[in-house]
Design a protein around this motif. Structure first.
Motif, PDB file in Angstrom:
ATOM      1  N   SER A 239       0.831  -1.025   0.158  1.00 11.74           N
ATOM      2  CA  SER A 239       0.031   0.044  -0.124  1.00 11.74           C
ATOM      3  C   SER A 239       0.934   1.321  -0.113  1.00 11.74           C
ATOM      4  O   SER A 239       2.042   1.282   0.094  1.00 11.74           O
ATOM      5  CB  SER A 239      -0.987   0.107   1.190  1.00 11.74           C
ATOM      6  OG  SER A 239      -0.153   0.467   2.274  1.00 11.74           O
ATOM      7  N   GLY A 240       0.295   2.370   0.012  1.00  9.21           N
ATOM      8  CA  GLY A 240       0.895   3.762  -0.282  1.00  9.21           C
ATOM      9  C   GLY A 240       1.389   3.872  -1.651  1.00  9.21           C
ATOM     10  O   GLY A 240       2.585   4.343  -1.667  1.00  9.21           O
ATOM     11  N   THR A 241       0.738   3.279  -2.686  1.00  3.39           N
ATOM     12  CA  THR A 241       1.429   3.786  -3.902  1.00  3.39           C
ATOM     13  C   THR A 241       0.919   5.189  -4.473  1.00  3.39           C
ATOM     14  O   THR A 241       1.435   5.655  -5.600  1.00  3.39           O
ATOM     15  CB  THR A 241       0.512   2.840  -4.819  1.00  3.39           C
ATOM     16  OG1 THR A 241      -0.746   2.983  -4.836  1.00  3.39           O
ATOM     17  CG2 THR A 241       0.409   1.328  -4.445  1.00  3.39           C
ATOM     18  N   SER A 242       0.099   5.910  -3.806  1.00  4.75           N
ATOM     19  CA  SER A 242      -0.225   7.218  -4.262  1.00  4.75           C
ATOM     20  C   SER A 242       0.100   8.223  -3.691  1.00  4.75           C
ATOM     21  O   SER A 242       0.024   9.387  -4.254  1.00  4.75           O
ATOM     22  CB  SER A 242      -1.598   7.239  -3.942  1.00  4.75           C
ATOM     23  OG  SER A 242      -2.097   7.271  -2.583  1.00  4.75           O
ATOM     24  N   THR A 277      -5.467  -5.031  -4.878  1.00  2.00           N
ATOM     25  CA  THR A 277      -6.570  -4.859  -3.954  1.00  2.00           C
ATOM     26  C   THR A 277      -6.561  -5.838  -3.067  1.00  2.00           C
ATOM     27  O   THR A 277      -5.987  -7.049  -3.185  1.00  2.00           O
ATOM     28  CB  THR A 277      -7.896  -4.787  -4.700  1.00  2.00           C
ATOM     29  OG1 THR A 277      -8.101  -6.144  -5.282  1.00  2.00           O
ATOM     30  CG2 THR A 277      -8.018  -3.798  -5.808  1.00  2.00           C
ATOM     31  N   PHE A 278      -7.276  -5.611  -1.849  1.00  8.89           N
ATOM     32  CA  PHE A 278      -7.249  -6.661  -0.684  1.00  8.89           C
ATOM     33  C   PHE A 278      -7.966  -7.772  -1.249  1.00  8.89           C
ATOM     34  O   PHE A 278      -7.563  -8.941  -0.964  1.00  8.89           O
ATOM     35  CB  PHE A 278      -8.139  -5.810   0.467  1.00  8.89           C
ATOM     36  CG  PHE A 278      -8.145  -6.645   1.737  1.00  8.89           C
ATOM     37  CD1 PHE A 278      -7.187  -7.057   2.138  1.00  8.89           C
ATOM     38  CD2 PHE A 278      -9.616  -7.280   1.956  1.00  8.89           C
ATOM     39  CE1 PHE A 278      -7.279  -7.955   3.518  1.00  8.89           C
ATOM     40  CE2 PHE A 278      -9.569  -7.895   3.185  1.00  8.89           C
ATOM     41  CZ  PHE A 278      -8.433  -8.343   4.058  1.00  8.89           C
ATOM     42  N   GLU A 279      -8.860  -7.737  -2.160  1.00  8.42           N
ATOM     43  CA  GLU A 279      -9.456  -8.993  -2.703  1.00  8.42           C
ATOM     44  C   GLU A 279      -8.735  -9.766  -3.592  1.00  8.42           C
ATOM     45  O   GLU A 279      -8.595 -10.898  -3.599  1.00  8.42           O
ATOM     46  CB  GLU A 279     -10.838  -8.550  -3.263  1.00  8.42           C
ATOM     47  CG  GLU A 279     -12.056  -8.279  -2.420  1.00  8.42           C
ATOM     48  CD  GLU A 279     -13.461  -8.095  -3.223  1.00  8.42           C
ATOM     49  OE1 GLU A 279     -13.195  -7.486  -4.383  1.00  8.42           O
ATOM     50  OE2 GLU A 279     -14.322  -8.737  -2.717  1.00  8.42           O
TER      51      GLU A 279
ATOM     52  N   MET B 311      -4.998   1.751   1.590  1.00  9.67           N
ATOM     53  CA  MET B 311      -5.427   1.264   0.642  1.00  9.67           C
ATOM     54  C   MET B 311      -6.595   2.199   0.144  1.00  9.67           C
ATOM     55  O   MET B 311      -6.681   2.323  -1.187  1.00  9.67           O
ATOM     56  CB  MET B 311      -6.050  -0.161   0.798  1.00  9.67           C
ATOM     57  CG  MET B 311      -5.081  -1.280   1.232  1.00  9.67           C
ATOM     58  SD  MET B 311      -5.841  -2.730   1.445  1.00  9.67           S
ATOM     59  CE  MET B 311      -4.751  -3.646   2.729  1.00  9.67           C
ATOM     60  N   ALA B 313      -6.804   5.123   0.711  1.00 12.23           N
ATOM     61  CA  ALA B 313      -6.313   6.459  -0.005  1.00 12.23           C
ATOM     62  C   ALA B 313      -5.805   6.153  -1.358  1.00 12.23           C
ATOM     63  O   ALA B 313      -5.949   7.163  -2.468  1.00 12.23           O
ATOM     64  CB  ALA B 313      -5.326   7.136   1.078  1.00 12.23           C
ATOM     65  N   ASP B 314      -4.756   5.192  -1.388  1.00 12.55           N
ATOM     66  CA  ASP B 314      -4.277   4.842  -2.688  1.00 12.55           C
ATOM     67  C   ASP B 314      -5.648   4.691  -4.076  1.00 12.55           C
ATOM     68  O   ASP B 314      -5.494   5.418  -4.914  1.00 12.55           O
ATOM     69  CB  ASP B 314      -3.723   3.360  -2.866  1.00 12.55           C
ATOM     70  CG  ASP B 314      -2.387   3.339  -1.914  1.00 12.55           C
ATOM     71  OD1 ASP B 314      -1.909   4.616  -1.673  1.00 12.55           O
ATOM     72  OD2 ASP B 314      -1.865   2.506  -1.585  1.00 12.55           O
ATOM     73  N   PRO B 430     -16.833  -5.595   0.473  1.00 14.47           N
ATOM     74  CA  PRO B 430     -15.652  -6.363   1.178  1.00 14.47           C
ATOM     75  C   PRO B 430     -14.475  -5.857   1.276  1.00 14.47           C
ATOM     76  O   PRO B 430     -13.676  -5.995   2.082  1.00 14.47           O
ATOM     77  CB  PRO B 430     -15.704  -7.724   0.404  1.00 14.47           C
ATOM     78  CG  PRO B 430     -16.669  -7.186  -0.880  1.00 14.47           C
ATOM     79  CD  PRO B 430     -17.224  -6.270  -0.701  1.00 14.47           C
ATOM     80  N   SER B 431     -14.269  -4.799   0.285  1.00 16.33           N
ATOM     81  CA  SER B 431     -12.782  -4.261   0.486  1.00 16.33           C
ATOM     82  C   SER B 431     -12.953  -2.598   0.423  1.00 16.33           C
ATOM     83  O   SER B 431     -13.711  -2.226  -0.239  1.00 16.33           O
ATOM     84  CB  SER B 431     -11.918  -4.869  -0.778  1.00 16.33           C
ATOM     85  OG  SER B 431     -12.238  -4.321  -2.023  1.00 16.33           O
ATOM     86  N   GLU B 433     -11.339  -0.854  -1.763  1.00 10.25           N
ATOM     87  CA  GLU B 433     -11.141  -0.507  -3.308  1.00 10.25           C
ATOM     88  C   GLU B 433     -12.458  -0.551  -3.787  1.00 10.25           C
ATOM     89  O   GLU B 433     -12.980   0.145  -4.822  1.00 10.25           O
ATOM     90  CB  GLU B 433     -10.012  -1.353  -3.819  1.00 10.25           C
ATOM     91  CG  GLU B 433      -8.706  -1.243  -3.445  1.00 10.25           C
ATOM     92  CD  GLU B 433      -8.466  -2.323  -2.353  1.00 10.25           C
ATOM     93  OE1 GLU B 433      -9.265  -2.915  -1.660  1.00 10.25           O
ATOM     94  OE2 GLU B 433      -7.341  -2.578  -1.977  1.00 10.25           O
ATOM     95  N   ARG B 434     -13.264  -1.513  -3.477  1.00 13.74           N
ATOM     96  CA  ARG B 434     -14.584  -1.689  -4.230  1.00 13.74           C
ATOM     97  C   ARG B 434     -15.510  -0.505  -3.554  1.00 13.74           C
ATOM     98  O   ARG B 434     -16.376  -0.041  -4.448  1.00 13.74           O
ATOM     99  CB  ARG B 434     -15.265  -3.020  -4.021  1.00 13.74           C
ATOM    100  CG  ARG B 434     -14.707  -3.858  -4.985  1.00 13.74           C
ATOM    101  CD  ARG B 434     -15.192  -5.294  -4.748  1.00 13.74           C
ATOM    102  NE  ARG B 434     -16.477  -5.622  -4.578  1.00 13.74           N
ATOM    103  CZ  ARG B 434     -17.022  -6.817  -4.507  1.00 13.74           C
ATOM    104  NH1 ARG B 434     -16.309  -7.835  -4.050  1.00 13.74           N
ATOM    105  NH2 ARG B 434     -18.164  -6.707  -4.686  1.00 13.74           N
TER     106      ARG B 434
END
Lengths: 713, 713
Positions: A239-242, A277-279, B311, B313-314, B430-431, B433-434
């Motif tokens: 994480s922290g890609t942005s 992503t987490f999924e 995640m 924030a990314d 569930p995440s 990102e979604r």
């Protein structure tokens, strides 16, 4: 190395508590509930009893030796507790307690002290500020991350303790088995590198899954990750890609390469499968732990519904994989066996009324077809559909020769089928798109595994000459090397440099011009001026003596107006070769991963379109060629757009020489050849302009420099 | 219009069957189980009884009138059954039976006959080849898609019947309520357009969800979708985005615009939210049906774990939205109330031990902060976490002023919380990102809703003159208009055309050259030659009489060698204006959506980098400007890269004029101005080269042409 962490015979829990909700209570409960069969020694000054174990008021009271100590006492007592544990022979200490590096300077100092204490005593330290660890194969739940998960073959480490709780919970929801889970916390001693190494060699672990927020040491990470990935899949969510924190830097490379670029390059180099992503972390782990790797990228889709089949085909094509074409005899045989209305073109539509046997027949045929590398099976719960029996039929049919990924689309209706799939070790995804994404991760990993051996060419160079220039410049505190000095270094590293000379007067310029011949370029040389043309410091295509004389005078006049502060070393008079295509070769040194090379076509391609690629040094010839190919503008180099093809190998060699130079000299923190002019096949490429930035010289005895990469990783 | 479909009082089911698994049985069972309170009239020659209803051996036996007929008889009996139903006054007929258009020519003819029969009798036809329909508000399950879903406010239509079964099953799994679900099958009469219109006006439907494989009529779709989207969100998953079926065409536009490009442009125009995956269809529907639209794109994240916060924030930054900055007083107030270790910068970390109240306080503060447009809440199931109570607290706290999306990350542990969220109408993902992706869809839709009114400029043009050239060319069967004719048409539509003339001899060329002045361009004119320069048919920058004479002779000689078959109309001698930036303006007519405009910078930008944008005509000035802005090379037009800024408005106007021309003349199936040369602000842009392709003239009385777009949609 980590055997005492994962397979302790005797565990001391310092800070064991009878108050539910307290960490020292929950860990004790988890140890007991997890069915740990070794000795548990709970310690608390209050003494008493806990879950049938006598609580010692002090570890001193224990007569034997311990292997693992879990410390969950208040921060102020951590050092004392650690000392006690070490005296009792603890080989690993897991410090759950928080309040260390993450809280600032004082915490960081205490953490360093703690790590030092363990190191001196030959013990390993997990954490501090972590949730502990689990090992299903040892019935060990030494954590407060949650209840013991199902035993399985996925090894997990996470830099975020909180995420461990979600990982355990999701794994339970998906019925995914874990071998081990480790919360690595502040990573004062045990880091991702230790776990990559351990899991890589762990016979109970088939797939390694990690969550990282940063990396402790780039070099070592690449080494450990590469070794682990050579043995089993390594999937990491970083994480922290942005972070908007793009480093301010003078060069294009520095501006364009965010820290995430370096992570991307490092993961790619090391064969790490990156989850975005987490999924997808779980999707990839599920697929990779259950199915063999594909031998190619030709994917067959079997479905009982047209729409989802199309969705899968869309996703396959968008992913860069191929929608397989069945061999003629497979298609013919299926045509005979399937109902007339069925489609035997890929996606194969076995129709809405498909009984399990029809799935079975189709999959059996596809499995034997050499034109098919992987199979994706889709099921929608229609009136006649029997998800459970279909799942069992699929499980019976497949022979493990090719990866089979499944998407039973729905909820309650497909549940019995989904359960059967889990039992049979078949990865099931809620949508075709997610199945395709997981397959793509498998395919990419398979490609990496099959990569040819990396052979880094060492060119014969004059290293001593380059060293001399670099050392003297730094001694004189000149950190921005001008064009002249940079070209001397590049010359020593085998680059073709056009004939040229630094001159100090118009007369000298004219004399030199006569000597080297026209056309000529004249450029100002000053360490204080990085963008020469912006101050009128570049004149190109000069063809007469008069132009040379005029240019000298004009440049000197204008520079004095536009950059009055700049110290001028002189004007560089240089022969201009045939025009060719201008490319940029450059390097910026990533604080973690060392020299990161960049390639791009010059001009608008870099400035407007950011059409550049990155690669960590050292680079092989094949990797350099791959860098070129992965730019959108590659067709221009190939000469497909009206122009003539240029000598691609010359560019690749240039990148390799920069790779060697910047690996040899960690003092070079940035460099750029811009433009590097390449012509047709067989012509010599030319360094038209270039500059190098050096690191500050060491102030004290301790070295300031970043360590270079090792070769041949 | 579809009232009788959704709210019938009397339903006849033809083909009612007592054999479980047969469609006629399952629909009967579903009608009864669904609790339908109107009259059900099962019909089957065998007679008997079914679920307590007397089965009529023929519909004739029924004495009253029916509104809805569901036909599930064998294909050969469908027409007879349909006639019987119409005689009994059926206002809508749903034909479940398959074997029509999808099976080939015979089926298509039968389908047309069926549709014609219904039309003549003033009845609507659903299907054939569909699964029927459900209306939870009328306790009507006239389908074999599955059991009745929970009542709710999402209206669904699907072109894939099989997908309906998955949709119902997933909706059940997510506890999503539906208002209506329709399987539209072969769309012989009732299409997506009817359902967009109906759902748009349906007081029971808040969100429209659709799955499509193609579209029946582009114009009408855009009209219906725009109207529906203006009232409520329309989310569509369109499959078949990857079909390699790029139309072979001479122009860049044709080559680059896949059919999917046109769908993308149409959806964007109409405000349709496009779902790219099966899961996102539900994610977006869930979010949009439960939460208000955001007023801006500044997103706040509240989390009890750092990793997932990062995640989120990314994902926010990657999506193009903004990680909100809290107002100073909000941050200060949180700083006071939250524990010291908590982070009050966004993402707000309420820490792993956060009790529900801490979430509540934080959300309450964020909700009142004007710097925050939307809130994403993340929860990981840590030791102290109470997911259920946290969910209830969130539900109690939020006031509906801003969208709140939630991600309870985990499985069993967070389940009680997830259930509470559903109860409270809070979308849970569930995440992180979604959740972010769903919020982005909401934001994009909000932006579309707030768009300014579209005002399409009508320029004063000489339409009659263009009509004359086009009509005469087609009469002569000339479909590739040469440069000269094309420029005359463009001149009539207000484009600046450089002075030039078609000449037939070197002498004539010289004479004309003297007349218009240097520099000059000379270009071969032939309908048989599309790429003039490839055959040596273009000479530029001629500056002397001698060059003109030589060029004429050389060109004629070379063309005869290189394109001996080509009929040559002559050579065009043309004045060359000041050089500027070369762009391409073009149009290709999509079979569904009509004229699709393309813009790109000339040369490598189009050919190598495919840096182009598309938009459906008619286009407004604002939309044309947006087209330019959305290319990567826009900075070149702005003059940010060393060059000077060009007159952007001139390009936008050019696009609008092409929009008008190609909307006025559906006969133009392709056209391209390449290059269109634009200079600095205030200068006239010039059409340097251009060509038009016309459709073949009508062979019979029936018009062949594609219908143009309506204006001002």
């Amino acid at each position: 190395m980590l055997t005492h962490l994962f397979y302790p015979q005797k565990i001391a829990l310092l800070g064991a508590s009878r108050v539910p909700g307290k960490v020292g209570h929950d860990i004790m409960a988890n140890l007991v509930d997890g069915g740990y069969t070794g000795t548990i020694i709970p310690v608390n000054p209050a003494g008493g009893e806990l879950f049938g174990h006598t609580v010692l008021s002090s570890l001193d009271a224990y007569r034997g030796a311990i292997d693992l100590a879990i410390i969950a006492v208040p921060r102020s007592e951590v050092m004392t507790s650690a000392r006690e544990c070490l005296q009792k022979g603890a080989r690993t200490i897991a410090v759950i307690t928080a309040g260390f590096k993450e809280t600032g300077r004082d915490g960081a100092m205490l953490e360093q002290e703690l790590a030092e204490l363990c190191r001196r005593n030959g013990a390993r330290l997990l954490g501090p500020n972590c949730l502990g660890l689990l090992n299903t194969g040892h019935s060990l739940n030494g954590s407060f991350a949650g209840a013991m998960p199902k035993a399985g073959r996925i090894g997990v480490f996470s830099q975020s303790g909180a995420l461990c709780t979600s990982i355990l919970d999701v794994a339970r929801g998906r019925d995914l088995g874990l071998s081990k889970l480790v919360s690595i916390g502040n990573k004062a001693d045990i880091t991702e590198d230790d776990l990559l190494e351990y899991f890589g060699n762990d016979p109970d672990t088939d797939v390694i899954v990690g969550y990282l927020e940063n990396i402790v040491a780039g070099d070592n990470f690449i080494k450990c990750a590469t070794e682990a990935a050579s043995k089993k899949p390594v999937i990491i969510l970083k994480s922290g890609t942005s972070q908007a924190g793009r480093r301010a830097a003078a060069s294009h490379t520095g501006v364009m390469a965010g820290t995430d670029t370096a992570y991307g390059a490092a993961f790619k180099r090391a064969g790490v499968i990156r989850a975005d992503t987490f999924e997808s972390l779980f999707d990839y782990a599920t697929a990779l732990s259950m199915q063999p790797l594909p031998k190619g990228n030709r994917v067959l889709v079997v479905t009982n519904a047209g729409g989802p089949g199309t969705m899968a085909a869309d996703a396959i094509e968008h992913s860069g994989m191929t929608v397989a074409e069945l061999a003629t005899n497979t298609a013919a045989s299926l045509r005979e066996r399937l109902p007339t209305a069925a489609s035997v073109a890929n996606p194969i539509d076995v129709l809405g009324d498909a009984p399990p046997a029809r799935y079975g027949e189709t999959i059996a045929a596809a499995q034997n077809d050499d034109e098919v590398d992987a199979i994706i099976i889709i099921l929608t719960p229609q009136a006649m559909t029997d998800p459970a029996e279909t799942a069992r039929t699929i499980a019976r049919t497949i022979d493990g020769s090719k990866p089979v990924l499944v998407s039973f689309m729905g909820g309650r209706e497909v549940m019995p089928g989904a359960d059967e799939l889990v039992k049979a070790g078949l990865p099931n995804f809620p949508s075709p798109e997610r199945a395709v994404a997981a397959l793509k991760a498998m395919y990419d990993y398979a490609v990496w595994k099959a990569r040819p051996p990396r052979i880094v060419t060492r060119f014969k160079v004059n290293r001593r000459r380059a060293d001399h220039i670099i050392t003297r410049s730094r001694a004189n505190n000149v950190l921005q090397l001008n064009e002249v000095k940079t070209k001397k270094i590049l010359d020593a590293y085998g680059f073709a440099i056009p004939p040229g000379r630094l001159v100090a007067s118009a007369e000298e310029a004219v004399e030199h011009a006569r000597h080297i011949g026209f056309p000529l370029a004249m450029k100002i040389v000053s360490s204080d001026i990085i963008h020469k043309s912006e101050v009128g410091g570049v004149r190109l295509n000069l063809t007469t003596i008069q132009q040379v004389r005029d240019s000298y005078d004009l440049m000197m006049m204008r520079i004095k107006q536009r950059a009055p502060e700049a110290r001028i070393d002189g004007i560089y008079v240089e022969h201009m070769g045939d025009p060719g295509i201008e490319v940029i070769l450059s390097m910026t040194r990533d604080p973690q991963f060392g020299p990161m090379l960049m390639f791009g076509l010059g001009g608008i391609f870099v400035e407007v379109l950011k059409d550049v690629t990155f690669h960590l040094a050292p680079i092989t010839h094949e990797e350099a060629i791959a860098m070129l190919r992965s730019t959108r503008s590659y067709t221009i180099l190939e000469g497909k757009r009206g122009g003539r093809a240029v000598d691609i190998d010359n560019i690749a060699t240039g990148l390799q020489r920069i790779s060697q130079l910047t690996t040899d000299f960690p003092e070079i923190i940035e460099m750029e050849i811009n433009p590097f002019i390449v012509g047709e096949f067989g012509t010599d490429p030319v360094v038209a302009d270039a500059r190098i930035t050096l690191a500050e010289p060491p102030k004290r005895s301790k070295s300031y420099f970043l360590k270079g990469q090792e070769h041949g990783i």
